[in-house]
Design a protein around this motif. Structure first.
Motif, PDB file in Angstrom:
ATOM      1  N   ARG A   1      16.023  -4.758   5.627  1.00 34.63           N
ATOM      2  CA  ARG A   1      15.538  -4.328   6.932  1.00 34.63           C
ATOM      3  C   ARG A   1      14.180  -3.660   6.818  1.00 34.63           C
ATOM      4  O   ARG A   1      13.838  -3.083   5.784  1.00 34.63           O
ATOM      5  CB  ARG A   1      16.525  -3.341   7.574  1.00 34.63           C
ATOM      6  N   GLU A   2      13.404  -3.730   7.880  1.00 31.41           N
ATOM      7  CA  GLU A   2      12.141  -3.011   7.926  1.00 31.41           C
ATOM      8  C   GLU A   2      12.418  -1.512   7.971  1.00 31.41           C
ATOM      9  O   GLU A   2      13.262  -1.053   8.748  1.00 31.41           O
ATOM     10  CB  GLU A   2      11.329  -3.422   9.144  1.00 31.41           C
ATOM     11  N   GLY A   3      11.687  -0.781   7.138  1.00 34.84           N
ATOM     12  CA  GLY A   3      11.858   0.663   7.144  1.00 34.84           C
ATOM     13  C   GLY A   3      11.615   1.259   8.512  1.00 34.84           C
ATOM     14  O   GLY A   3      12.309   2.210   8.925  1.00 34.84           O
ATOM     15  N   TYR A   4      10.664   0.692   9.249  1.00 37.55           N
ATOM     16  CA  TYR A   4      10.312   1.258  10.549  1.00 37.55           C
ATOM     17  C   TYR A   4      11.410   1.045  11.588  1.00 37.55           C
ATOM     18  O   TYR A   4      11.399   1.677  12.639  1.00 37.55           O
ATOM     19  CB  TYR A   4       8.972   0.693  11.022  1.00 37.55           C
ATOM     20  N   ASP A   5      12.382   0.150  11.307  1.00 38.18           N
ATOM     21  CA  ASP A   5      13.543   0.041  12.188  1.00 38.18           C
ATOM     22  C   ASP A   5      14.384   1.312  12.140  1.00 38.18           C
ATOM     23  O   ASP A   5      15.100   1.630  13.096  1.00 38.18           O
ATOM     24  CB  ASP A   5      14.431  -1.131  11.752  1.00 38.18           C
ATOM     25  N   LEU A   6      14.318   2.018  10.996  1.00 36.69           N
ATOM     26  CA  LEU A   6      15.146   3.203  10.804  1.00 36.69           C
ATOM     27  C   LEU A   6      14.392   4.499  11.061  1.00 36.69           C
ATOM     28  O   LEU A   6      15.013   5.522  11.341  1.00 36.69           O
ATOM     29  CB  LEU A   6      15.723   3.213   9.381  1.00 36.69           C
ATOM     30  N   PHE A   7      13.066   4.468  10.947  1.00 37.21           N
ATOM     31  CA  PHE A   7      12.285   5.678  11.175  1.00 37.21           C
ATOM     32  C   PHE A   7      12.226   5.980  12.673  1.00 37.21           C
ATOM     33  O   PHE A   7      12.183   5.069  13.503  1.00 37.21           O
ATOM     34  CB  PHE A   7      10.859   5.517  10.646  1.00 37.21           C
ATOM     35  N   HIS A   8      12.191   7.245  13.020  1.00 38.08           N
ATOM     36  CA  HIS A   8      12.091   7.646  14.425  1.00 38.08           C
ATOM     37  C   HIS A   8      10.782   7.105  15.012  1.00 38.08           C
ATOM     38  O   HIS A   8       9.723   7.241  14.389  1.00 38.08           O
ATOM     39  CB  HIS A   8      12.128   9.166  14.538  1.00 38.08           C
ATOM     40  N   PRO A   9      10.816   6.489  16.197  1.00 41.82           N
ATOM     41  CA  PRO A   9       9.588   5.938  16.790  1.00 41.82           C
ATOM     42  C   PRO A   9       8.459   6.952  16.903  1.00 41.82           C
ATOM     43  O   PRO A   9       7.290   6.603  16.759  1.00 41.82           O
ATOM     44  CB  PRO A   9      10.051   5.457  18.171  1.00 41.82           C
ATOM     45  N   GLY A  10       8.805   8.215  17.133  1.00 41.75           N
ATOM     46  CA  GLY A  10       7.775   9.244  17.247  1.00 41.75           C
ATOM     47  C   GLY A  10       7.075   9.554  15.943  1.00 41.75           C
ATOM     48  O   GLY A  10       6.014  10.199  15.940  1.00 41.75           O
ATOM     49  N   ASP A  11       7.642   9.093  14.815  1.00 43.36           N
ATOM     50  CA  ASP A  11       7.041   9.345  13.506  1.00 43.36           C
ATOM     51  C   ASP A  11       6.293   8.134  12.950  1.00 43.36           C
ATOM     52  O   ASP A  11       5.684   8.216  11.879  1.00 43.36           O
ATOM     53  CB  ASP A  11       8.130   9.752  12.495  1.00 43.36           C
ATOM     54  N   HIS A  12       6.329   7.001  13.656  1.00 45.78           N
ATOM     55  CA  HIS A  12       5.748   5.773  13.124  1.00 45.78           C
ATOM     56  C   HIS A  12       4.267   5.920  12.787  1.00 45.78           C
ATOM     57  O   HIS A  12       3.824   5.548  11.687  1.00 45.78           O
ATOM     58  CB  HIS A  12       5.935   4.617  14.110  1.00 45.78           C
ATOM     59  N   ASN A  13       3.483   6.424  13.730  1.00 53.70           N
ATOM     60  CA  ASN A  13       2.036   6.521  13.497  1.00 53.70           C
ATOM     61  C   ASN A  13       1.729   7.439  12.319  1.00 53.70           C
ATOM     62  O   ASN A  13       0.860   7.135  11.484  1.00 53.70           O
ATOM     63  CB  ASN A  13       1.325   7.020  14.754  1.00 53.70           C
ATOM     64  N   SER A  14       2.429   8.548  12.226  1.00 51.06           N
ATOM     65  CA  SER A  14       2.198   9.476  11.122  1.00 51.06           C
ATOM     66  C   SER A  14       2.578   8.849   9.786  1.00 51.06           C
ATOM     67  O   SER A  14       1.855   8.983   8.786  1.00 51.06           O
ATOM     68  CB  SER A  14       3.003  10.764  11.339  1.00 51.06           C
ATOM     69  N   LEU A  15       3.704   8.137   9.743  1.00 52.98           N
ATOM     70  CA  LEU A  15       4.142   7.517   8.495  1.00 52.98           C
ATOM     71  C   LEU A  15       3.188   6.406   8.066  1.00 52.98           C
ATOM     72  O   LEU A  15       2.951   6.205   6.866  1.00 52.98           O
ATOM     73  CB  LEU A  15       5.562   6.984   8.643  1.00 52.98           C
ATOM     74  N   ARG A  16       2.608   5.695   9.021  1.00 49.51           N
ATOM     75  CA  ARG A  16       1.620   4.666   8.655  1.00 49.51           C
ATOM     76  C   ARG A  16       0.373   5.315   8.047  1.00 49.51           C
ATOM     77  O   ARG A  16      -0.226   4.760   7.119  1.00 49.51           O
ATOM     78  CB  ARG A  16       1.257   3.820   9.882  1.00 49.51           C
ATOM     79  N   LYS A  17      -0.016   6.467   8.549  1.00 48.08           N
ATOM     80  CA  LYS A  17      -1.161   7.173   7.975  1.00 48.08           C
ATOM     81  C   LYS A  17      -0.851   7.620   6.546  1.00 48.08           C
ATOM     82  O   LYS A  17      -1.704   7.504   5.649  1.00 48.08           O
ATOM     83  CB  LYS A  17      -1.527   8.387   8.838  1.00 48.08           C
ATOM     84  N   VAL A  18       0.351   8.133   6.337  1.00 46.50           N
ATOM     85  CA  VAL A  18       0.736   8.558   4.994  1.00 46.50           C
ATOM     86  C   VAL A  18       0.763   7.368   4.051  1.00 46.50           C
ATOM     87  O   VAL A  18       0.274   7.439   2.913  1.00 46.50           O
ATOM     88  CB  VAL A  18       2.117   9.250   5.022  1.00 46.50           C
ATOM     89  N   HIS A  19       1.311   6.246   4.519  1.00 46.77           N
ATOM     90  CA  HIS A  19       1.372   5.042   3.684  1.00 46.77           C
ATOM     91  C   HIS A  19      -0.034   4.585   3.307  1.00 46.77           C
ATOM     92  O   HIS A  19      -0.306   4.270   2.141  1.00 46.77           O
ATOM     93  CB  HIS A  19       2.100   3.927   4.417  1.00 46.77           C
ATOM     94  N   LEU A  20      -0.923   4.572   4.277  1.00 49.60           N
ATOM     95  CA  LEU A  20      -2.288   4.130   3.996  1.00 49.60           C
ATOM     96  C   LEU A  20      -2.982   5.082   3.029  1.00 49.60           C
ATOM     97  O   LEU A  20      -3.710   4.647   2.125  1.00 49.60           O
ATOM     98  CB  LEU A  20      -3.088   4.024   5.295  1.00 49.60           C
ATOM     99  N   ALA A  21      -2.755   6.381   3.202  1.00 51.50           N
ATOM    100  CA  ALA A  21      -3.342   7.348   2.274  1.00 51.50           C
ATOM    101  C   ALA A  21      -2.827   7.121   0.863  1.00 51.50           C
ATOM    102  O   ALA A  21      -3.584   7.194  -0.113  1.00 51.50           O
ATOM    103  CB  ALA A  21      -3.032   8.772   2.737  1.00 51.50           C
ATOM    104  N   ASN A  22      -1.526   6.830   0.718  1.00 58.09           N
ATOM    105  CA  ASN A  22      -0.963   6.574  -0.607  1.00 58.09           C
ATOM    106  C   ASN A  22      -1.547   5.323  -1.231  1.00 58.09           C
ATOM    107  O   ASN A  22      -1.854   5.286  -2.423  1.00 58.09           O
ATOM    108  CB  ASN A  22       0.560   6.443  -0.515  1.00 58.09           C
ATOM    109  N   VAL A  23      -1.707   4.264  -0.426  1.00 57.67           N
ATOM    110  CA  VAL A  23      -2.250   3.010  -0.943  1.00 57.67           C
ATOM    111  C   VAL A  23      -3.709   3.175  -1.344  1.00 57.67           C
ATOM    112  O   VAL A  23      -4.129   2.774  -2.435  1.00 57.67           O
ATOM    113  CB  VAL A  23      -2.101   1.885   0.097  1.00 57.67           C
ATOM    114  N   CYS A  24      -4.495   3.783  -0.458  1.00 61.37           N
ATOM    115  CA  CYS A  24      -5.935   3.901  -0.724  1.00 61.37           C
ATOM    116  C   CYS A  24      -6.223   4.875  -1.861  1.00 61.37           C
ATOM    117  O   CYS A  24      -7.141   4.648  -2.650  1.00 61.37           O
ATOM    118  CB  CYS A  24      -6.655   4.345   0.543  1.00 61.37           C
ATOM    119  N   ASN A  25      -5.447   5.947  -1.943  1.00 62.06           N
ATOM    120  CA  ASN A  25      -5.676   6.949  -2.981  1.00 62.06           C
ATOM    121  C   ASN A  25      -4.815   6.731  -4.217  1.00 62.06           C
ATOM    122  O   ASN A  25      -4.957   7.453  -5.203  1.00 62.06           O
ATOM    123  CB  ASN A  25      -5.409   8.354  -2.426  1.00 62.06           C
ATOM    124  N   GLU A  26      -3.911   5.746  -4.162  1.00 60.67           N
ATOM    125  CA  GLU A  26      -3.022   5.409  -5.279  1.00 60.67           C
ATOM    126  C   GLU A  26      -2.273   6.642  -5.789  1.00 60.67           C
ATOM    127  O   GLU A  26      -2.213   6.908  -6.984  1.00 60.67           O
ATOM    128  CB  GLU A  26      -3.796   4.739  -6.416  1.00 60.67           C
TER     129      GLU A  26
END
Length: 271
Positions: free
Chosen positions: A38-63
């Motif tokens: 399943r997609e992780g975002y199916d389980l994450f609270h909709p109100g947290d989606h934008n914040s979690l995408r920012k964290v994911h991008l920060a992790n990817v870009c900063n490794e």
């Protein structure tokens, strides 16, 4: 029993679950087979989606080898539970050790002080950098700037290759129970034959005592530990590869993420 479990998501925008340890059932009600794929975002609270995408991008870009984020996740009964996840970026996957959130607990404070960055998804949809160092906000902004460049196809990321192990925390030898595929390419580890073998088969005798001490700290105090040692690819021929690793611990196992390290020409301990 502590309130924790392990999860692995693929490194895509959907963040599909590819592994979940059994203790998730005790805390969220899900059986692993019900949510793997399943997609992780199916389980994450909709109100947290934008914040979690920012964290994911920060992790990817900063490794980032380790960051911690608190957010809301859906239990099987439809309710939402606040948890905190220590995320280890592993090239083609994100490895998470997950804990029920308790901001006042000593274990939470130890974890927060041993990771690279700490994020909190606030109920109003904003993202907070808790206990931020002076440059953390700048690093997050750098990631958001990279998001714009990625959308405009102005940036191609070249990520360092890494692999992950999950170890049996209850075995003295720390037997391997999960191996990600890049282990073969990076340290010649057979991802089938090596399952069940002790981690110490790949550690030199001089490195083993200090590594055991650090792993014991991770087990006892929920700390994130940083390690450096030579990975033995062929003990008889003396072939090894220097690696850097990060380790975190749950009741379901010890997670370790590895990357190759520059070889140091020094006559001392390698960890």
């Amino acid at each position: 029993m502590k309130n924790n479990w392990i999860a692995i998501w693929d490194n895509t925008k959907e963040a599909r679950l590819i592994y979940v340890s059994e203790s998730i059932t005790d805390h969220l009600g899900w059986e692993p087979q019900e949510i793997i794929g399943r997609e992780g975002y199916d389980l994450f609270h909709p109100g947290d989606h934008n914040s979690l995408r920012k964290v994911h991008l920060a992790n990817v870009c900063n490794e980032r080898m380790s960051s911690m984020v608190s957010y809301r996740i859906m239990a099987k009964d439809g309710s939402y539970v606040r948890i905190e996840t220590i995320l280890h970026y592993c090239h083609d996957a994100l490895i998470g050790t997950n804990f029920l959130y308790d901001e006042e607990s000593l274990d939470h404070k130890i974890r927060a002080n041993s990771v690279d960055e700490v994020y909190v998804c606030l109920p109003d949809g904003n993202l907070q950098l808790a206990g931020a160092w002076n440059d953390r906000q700048e690093r997050l902004q750098d990631a958001l700037d990279m998001e714009t460049m990625l959308k405009n196809k102005q940036l191609v990321l070249s990520q360092k290759r890494r692999f992950c192990l999950i170890l049996n925390r209850f075995s003295e030898a720390l037997n391997i129970v999960f191996i990600s595929k890049l282990a073969t390419e990076l340290v010649s580890l057979d991802t089938v034959k090596a399952i069940g073998t002790p981690l110490y088969d790949y550690i030199s005798e001089k490195d083993a005592p200090l590594l055991k001490y650090q792993i014991d700290l991770a087990k006892q105090h929920d700390m994130v530990m940083r390690l450096r040692f030579d990975w033995l690819m062929d003990r008889e021929r003396g072939l090894s590869e220097p690696v850097e690793a990060i380790a975190s611990c749950t009741d379901d196992g010890i997670v370790m993420v590895f990357r190759l390290s520059p070889r140091l020409f020094m006559d001392d301990d390698t960890i």
